[in-house]
Design a protein around this motif. Structure first.
Motif, PDB file in Angstrom:
ATOM      1  N   TYR A   1       0.848  -1.187   0.000  1.00  0.00           N
ATOM      2  CA  TYR A   1       0.000   0.000   0.000  1.00  0.00           C
ATOM      3  C   TYR A   1       0.888   1.242   0.000  1.00  0.00           C
ATOM      4  CZ  TYR A   1      -3.844  -3.076   1.433  1.00  0.00           C
ATOM      5  OH  TYR A   1      -4.787  -4.066   1.495  1.00  0.00           O
ATOM      6  N   PRO A   2       0.553   2.273  -0.786  1.00  0.00           N
ATOM      7  CA  PRO A   2       1.303   3.537  -0.723  1.00  0.00           C
ATOM      8  C   PRO A   2       1.123   4.185   0.650  1.00  0.00           C
ATOM      9  CG  PRO A   2      -0.120   3.434  -2.672  1.00  0.00           C
ATOM     10  CD  PRO A   2      -0.525   2.308  -1.789  1.00  0.00           C
ATOM     11  N   ALA A   3       2.141   4.881   1.112  1.00  0.00           N
ATOM     12  CA  ALA A   3       2.046   5.549   2.416  1.00  0.00           C
ATOM     13  C   ALA A   3       2.938   6.787   2.429  1.00  0.00           C
ATOM     14  CB  ALA A   3       2.441   4.603   3.551  1.00  0.00           C
ATOM     15  N   SER A   4       2.732   7.660   1.436  1.00  0.00           N
ATOM     16  CA  SER A   4       3.494   8.900   1.366  1.00  0.00           C
ATOM     17  C   SER A   4       2.676  10.002   2.033  1.00  0.00           C
ATOM     18  CB  SER A   4       3.788   9.263  -0.093  1.00  0.00           C
ATOM     19  OG  SER A   4       4.550  10.448  -0.171  1.00  0.00           O
ATOM     20  N   PHE A   5       2.940  10.226   3.307  1.00  0.00           N
ATOM     21  CA  PHE A   5       2.155  11.170   4.085  1.00  0.00           C
ATOM     22  C   PHE A   5       3.066  12.105   4.864  1.00  0.00           C
ATOM     23  CE2 PHE A   5       3.025   7.418   6.580  1.00  0.00           C
ATOM     24  CZ  PHE A   5       3.412   7.922   7.815  1.00  0.00           C
ATOM     25  N   MET A   6       2.501  13.215   5.293  1.00  0.00           N
ATOM     26  CA  MET A   6       3.193  14.111   6.213  1.00  0.00           C
ATOM     27  C   MET A   6       2.804  13.710   7.630  1.00  0.00           C
ATOM     28  SD  MET A   6       3.015  18.024   4.822  1.00  0.00           S
ATOM     29  CE  MET A   6       3.584  18.574   6.445  1.00  0.00           C
ATOM     30  N   LEU A   7       3.799  13.408   8.456  1.00  0.00           N
ATOM     31  CA  LEU A   7       3.530  13.089   9.859  1.00  0.00           C
ATOM     32  C   LEU A   7       3.575  14.374  10.674  1.00  0.00           C
ATOM     33  CD1 LEU A   7       3.156  11.170  12.258  1.00  0.00           C
ATOM     34  CD2 LEU A   7       5.647  10.930  12.342  1.00  0.00           C
ATOM     35  N   VAL A   8       2.476  14.673  11.342  1.00  0.00           N
ATOM     36  CA  VAL A   8       2.418  15.801  12.271  1.00  0.00           C
ATOM     37  C   VAL A   8       2.103  15.226  13.639  1.00  0.00           C
ATOM     38  CG1 VAL A   8       1.306  17.982  12.844  1.00  0.00           C
ATOM     39  CG2 VAL A   8       1.589  17.336  10.456  1.00  0.00           C
ATOM     40  N   ALA A   9       3.012  15.415  14.571  1.00  0.00           N
ATOM     41  CA  ALA A   9       2.832  14.879  15.922  1.00  0.00           C
ATOM     42  C   ALA A   9       2.844  16.017  16.925  1.00  0.00           C
ATOM     43  CB  ALA A   9       3.933  13.872  16.244  1.00  0.00           C
ATOM     44  N   SER A  10       2.166  15.795  18.034  1.00  0.00           N
ATOM     45  CA  SER A  10       2.197  16.782  19.114  1.00  0.00           C
ATOM     46  C   SER A  10       2.370  16.053  20.434  1.00  0.00           C
ATOM     47  CB  SER A  10       0.905  17.608  19.138  1.00  0.00           C
ATOM     48  OG  SER A  10      -0.177  16.834  19.609  1.00  0.00           O
ATOM     49  N   MET A  11       2.925  16.744  21.411  1.00  0.00           N
ATOM     50  CA  MET A  11       3.138  16.126  22.716  1.00  0.00           C
ATOM     51  C   MET A  11       3.347  17.189  23.778  1.00  0.00           C
ATOM     52  SD  MET A  11       7.088  14.805  22.426  1.00  0.00           S
ATOM     53  CE  MET A  11       7.180  14.540  24.203  1.00  0.00           C
ATOM     54  N   ASN A  12       3.039  16.823  25.011  1.00  0.00           N
ATOM     55  CA  ASN A  12       3.410  17.645  26.152  1.00  0.00           C
ATOM     56  C   ASN A  12       4.862  17.352  26.489  1.00  0.00           C
ATOM     57  OD1 ASN A  12       0.769  18.634  26.416  1.00  0.00           O
ATOM     58  ND2 ASN A  12       0.162  16.891  27.687  1.00  0.00           N
ATOM     59  N   PRO A  13       5.563  18.298  27.092  1.00  0.00           N
ATOM     60  CA  PRO A  13       6.976  18.050  27.416  1.00  0.00           C
ATOM     61  C   PRO A  13       7.175  17.142  28.623  1.00  0.00           C
ATOM     62  CG  PRO A  13       6.334  20.247  28.094  1.00  0.00           C
ATOM     63  CD  PRO A  13       5.165  19.689  27.360  1.00  0.00           C
ATOM     64  N   SER A  14       6.113  16.894  29.390  1.00  0.00           N
ATOM     65  CA  SER A  14       6.226  16.083  30.602  1.00  0.00           C
ATOM     66  C   SER A  14       4.856  15.488  30.922  1.00  0.00           C
ATOM     67  CB  SER A  14       6.708  16.935  31.778  1.00  0.00           C
ATOM     68  OG  SER A  14       5.710  17.895  32.123  1.00  0.00           O
ATOM     69  N   PRO A  15       4.784  14.513  31.816  1.00  0.00           N
ATOM     70  CA  PRO A  15       3.478  13.944  32.170  1.00  0.00           C
ATOM     71  C   PRO A  15       2.488  14.987  32.673  1.00  0.00           C
ATOM     72  CG  PRO A  15       5.239  12.572  33.032  1.00  0.00           C
ATOM     73  CD  PRO A  15       5.884  13.810  32.505  1.00  0.00           C
ATOM     74  N   GLY A  16       2.986  15.997  33.391  1.00  0.00           N
ATOM     75  CA  GLY A  16       2.111  17.058  33.888  1.00  0.00           C
ATOM     76  C   GLY A  16       1.753  18.086  32.837  1.00  0.00           C
ATOM     77  N   GLY A  17       2.504  18.090  31.727  1.00  0.00           N
ATOM     78  CA  GLY A  17       2.176  18.966  30.620  1.00  0.00           C
ATOM     79  C   GLY A  17       3.020  20.216  30.510  1.00  0.00           C
TER      80      GLY A  17
ATOM     81  N   PRO B   1      13.767  17.654  35.709  1.00  0.00           N
ATOM     82  CA  PRO B   1      14.370  17.238  34.437  1.00  0.00           C
ATOM     83  C   PRO B   1      14.280  15.738  34.181  1.00  0.00           C
ATOM     84  CG  PRO B   1      15.751  18.866  35.508  1.00  0.00           C
ATOM     85  CD  PRO B   1      14.660  18.545  36.468  1.00  0.00           C
ATOM     86  N   TYR B   2      14.463  14.926  35.242  1.00  0.00           N
ATOM     87  CA  TYR B   2      14.427  13.485  35.025  1.00  0.00           C
ATOM     88  C   TYR B   2      13.021  13.014  34.644  1.00  0.00           C
ATOM     89  CZ  TYR B   2      12.375  12.835  39.705  1.00  0.00           C
ATOM     90  OH  TYR B   2      11.562  12.866  40.799  1.00  0.00           O
ATOM     91  N   GLU B   3      11.983  13.738  35.098  1.00  0.00           N
ATOM     92  CA  GLU B   3      10.623  13.380  34.722  1.00  0.00           C
ATOM     93  C   GLU B   3      10.383  13.642  33.239  1.00  0.00           C
ATOM     94  OE1 GLU B   3       8.022  14.097  38.765  1.00  0.00           O
ATOM     95  OE2 GLU B   3       8.473  15.833  37.503  1.00  0.00           O
ATOM     96  N   MET B   4      10.919  14.766  32.759  1.00  0.00           N
ATOM     97  CA  MET B   4      10.813  15.062  31.329  1.00  0.00           C
ATOM     98  C   MET B   4      11.601  14.050  30.511  1.00  0.00           C
ATOM     99  SD  MET B   4      10.997  19.230  31.124  1.00  0.00           S
ATOM    100  CE  MET B   4      10.850  19.215  29.363  1.00  0.00           C
ATOM    101  N   GLN B   5      12.794  13.696  31.016  1.00  0.00           N
ATOM    102  CA  GLN B   5      13.629  12.738  30.304  1.00  0.00           C
ATOM    103  C   GLN B   5      12.928  11.381  30.191  1.00  0.00           C
ATOM    104  OE1 GLN B   5      16.874  13.367  28.914  1.00  0.00           O
ATOM    105  NE2 GLN B   5      16.161  11.519  27.888  1.00  0.00           N
ATOM    106  N   ARG B   6      12.302  10.945  31.280  1.00  0.00           N
ATOM    107  CA  ARG B   6      11.611   9.664  31.274  1.00  0.00           C
ATOM    108  C   ARG B   6      10.415   9.710  30.303  1.00  0.00           C
ATOM    109  NH1 ARG B   6       9.376   8.658  36.782  1.00  0.00           N
ATOM    110  NH2 ARG B   6      11.598   8.610  37.328  1.00  0.00           N
ATOM    111  N   TYR B   7       9.731  10.824  30.287  1.00  0.00           N
ATOM    112  CA  TYR B   7       8.571  10.965  29.405  1.00  0.00           C
ATOM    113  C   TYR B   7       9.015  10.970  27.945  1.00  0.00           C
ATOM    114  CZ  TYR B   7       3.938  12.642  27.949  1.00  0.00           C
ATOM    115  OH  TYR B   7       2.699  12.767  27.372  1.00  0.00           O
ATOM    116  N   MET B   8      10.105  11.689  27.656  1.00  0.00           N
ATOM    117  CA  MET B   8      10.602  11.757  26.291  1.00  0.00           C
ATOM    118  C   MET B   8      11.132  10.414  25.808  1.00  0.00           C
ATOM    119  SD  MET B   8      10.109  14.707  24.976  1.00  0.00           S
ATOM    120  CE  MET B   8      11.084  14.277  23.552  1.00  0.00           C
ATOM    121  N   SER B   9      11.618   9.588  26.740  1.00  0.00           N
ATOM    122  CA  SER B   9      12.204   8.301  26.343  1.00  0.00           C
ATOM    123  C   SER B   9      11.166   7.331  25.801  1.00  0.00           C
ATOM    124  CB  SER B   9      12.931   7.672  27.531  1.00  0.00           C
ATOM    125  OG  SER B   9      12.015   7.292  28.547  1.00  0.00           O
TER     126      SER B   9
END
Length: 511
Positions: free
Chosen positions: A338-354, A367-375
């Motif tokens: 199947y073709p799958a040529s798309f633009m990926l647009v993603a969004s996220m909070n920087p941490s669990p609390g937002g 910082p470690y909470e943000m690091q864990r969330y980003m991982s």
């Protein structure tokens, strides 16, 4: 008596003509061969009731039906109409010398009415290519199949209409052909417009660059900063689809049974699956493979809101389609692509609390909470996203500003101009239409740097410890920025701006 009628099977986004051989002989029984699935095996009950309710009968003899080629798996109830016509012809209840020139597909209800099918457009394309005169299908799918010029498309509501047509008792008119050139001149007007967005000028600039080059983008910011609002407006600044893109996109949605009765898709798709989606639903597959969300977003936008909340294995299966712009699904006896040529647009909070580390809100994350969330998002996946940008909340002064913001129409004009430049640049390159699709060879050819630009990029690579893939991404984005300025050469300022859009690569980003 032996007769042949014709149907069609869809594998991936391509159709294969199926020959239905019906033989009626002395004896009793109904034998269906040629690898039919349960839905086809059950067709005898639907056909028997439909024939009886329209004044015909299922012969009380030995009926043998072969669906050739016999080594291909046939599935679905769309062969009901084909089988019913074959039985009528073989039993002598219908006499017609012209049936072999038509493809016939449709699911029968017990009263003989015809229900919609999937894959009408690929079937019509294949029918025309193989020289068939016409195509009988449910009325709801007729506009979709009429996209194919040079093929008589007959939308029917019931079995009796088809019988009357072949007996010359009715003057069934083919569906008017779509004027494709006229349909693809402009996009449909979007209900979402960038003029609704207050402030966020730097983010709008990023969205413009992403649209101009077809780049993947991730927006990082606290709740209420406008990430989803911005993402939903991205399709409004994308250039109108070309005729080829419109046909490709419509074929995929046709296979999934998602095409509206209006026929050809005029606007780019925007898909926004929930974070509970499975990997099969995202990339496609299943016992009988169907296109997933990434294919449904072909030539459009796939928006993944709250990216870290998606299951890790779901995100990882996107890595290969993001590079190859297609997804291949393999089963024991067949493989579909199947073709799958798309633009990926993603969004996220920087941490669990937002919020960010340096946020002024109470209980700001460590910082470690943000690091864990980003991982939760793997490095290889982030490397495949060209633009990383932070989205800050809009101050009150901007929210209350009564001056209208720049409209999507104005931004789209610049984006379309940049895409035109890219189309001319890649005119001799197959399967490459805009900057994000460039491979290593094309990057070396079209993204040459002067000495100051090269030195700037070298310093950034060393200080930020960027990967080779990130290096390519920066060059692609810089090429797009230069195209928006109609600059043939990539300058230092273009490289500097492109480096700014790699937020997640910068040391100290977590505070």
């Amino acid at each position: 008596m032996l007769v042949k009628v014709y149907g069609s099977a869809v594998f991936g986004v391509e159709a294969t003509t199926i020959i239905i051989e019906v033989n009626i002989d002395t004896g009793i029984g109904y034998h269906l061969v040629g690898l039919p699935d349960n839905a086809i095996k059950e067709s005898s009950y639907r056909i028997a009731a439909a024939l009886k309710n329209n004044g015909y009968a299922l012969p009380g003899k030995k009926i043998t039906i072969n669906m050739a080629p016999a080594d291909l798996r046939k599935e679905g109830s769309a062969y009901d109409l084909t089988l019913a016509l074959g039985i009528l012809l073989a039993s002598g209840q219908l006499v017609c010398d012209d049936c072999q020139n038509y493809i016939m597909m449709g699911e029968l209800s017990l009263d003989g009415s015809v229900q919609p099918i999937k894959g009408a457009l690929p079937i019509a394309v294949k029918a025309k290519a193989e020289g068939f005169k016409g195509f009988f299908l449910p009325k709801q799918n007729a506009r979709e199949a009429a996209i194919v010029s040079g093929l008589e498309v007959y939308g029917v509501e019931n079995l009796q209409e088809v019988i009357d047509f072949f007996e010359g008792k009715c003057n069934l008119k083919p569906e008017p052909a779509e004027m494709l050139e006229d349909l693809c001149i402009t996009n449909e007007i979007s209900e979402h417009d960038f003029s609704d967005v207050k402030g966020q000028e730097s983010i709008k600039r990023c969205m413009e660059i992403a649209a101009a080059g077809g780049h993947n983008i991730i927006l990082i910011g606290p709740p209420g900063a406008g990430k989803t609002m911005l993402a939903k407006r991205l399709p409004s600044i994308l250039p109108p689809m070309t005729l080829e893109e419109a046909l490709e996109t419509t074929k995929i949605h046709s296979v999934a049974g998602k095409v509206k009765e209006s026929g050809l898709m005029r606007s780019r798709p925007f898909r926004s699956p929930h974070h509970t989606i499975s990997n099969v639903a995202l990339v496609g597959g299943g016992t009988y493979p169907q296109p997933g969300e990434i294919s449904m977003a072909h030539n459009g936008v796939l928006f993944l809101d709250e990216l870290p909340e998606f299951k890790r294995d779901v995100l990882e299966v996107m890595r290969q389609p993001l590079e190859d712009r297609e997804v291949t699904i393999s089963r024991a006896k067949f493989t579909v692509t199947y073709p799958a040529s798309f633009m990926l647009v993603a969004s996220m909070n920087p941490s669990p609390g937002g919020f960010f580390v340096d946020s002024e809100v109470a209980n700001a994350p460590k910082p470690y909470e943000m690091q864990r969330y980003m991982s939760k998002i793997s490095g290889p996946l982030l490397d495949r996203i060209d633009i990383h940008i932070e989205v800050s909340p809009v101050p009150f002064e901007k929210l209350s500003d009564q001056h209208p913001a720049e409209s999507s129409q104005n931004i789209r004009a610049r984006v379309t101009q940049a895409r035109t430049i890219q189309a001319q640049r890649f005119a001799q390159q197959a399967q490459v239409h805009y900057n994000a699709q460039m491979g290593s060879r094309l990057i070396r050819q079209f993204c040459r740097l002067d000495e100051p630009s090269n030195q700037l990029l070298k310093t950034a690579m060393e200080r930020l410890n960027l990967s080779a893939r990130a290096y390519d991404r920066i060059l692609k984005v810089a090429r797009t920025i230069a195209d928006l300025e109609s600059s043939e050469a990539i300058q230092s300022k273009h490289i500097a701006e492109a480096i700014q859009y790699r937020s997640l690569d910068r040391e100290g980003w977590l505070g």
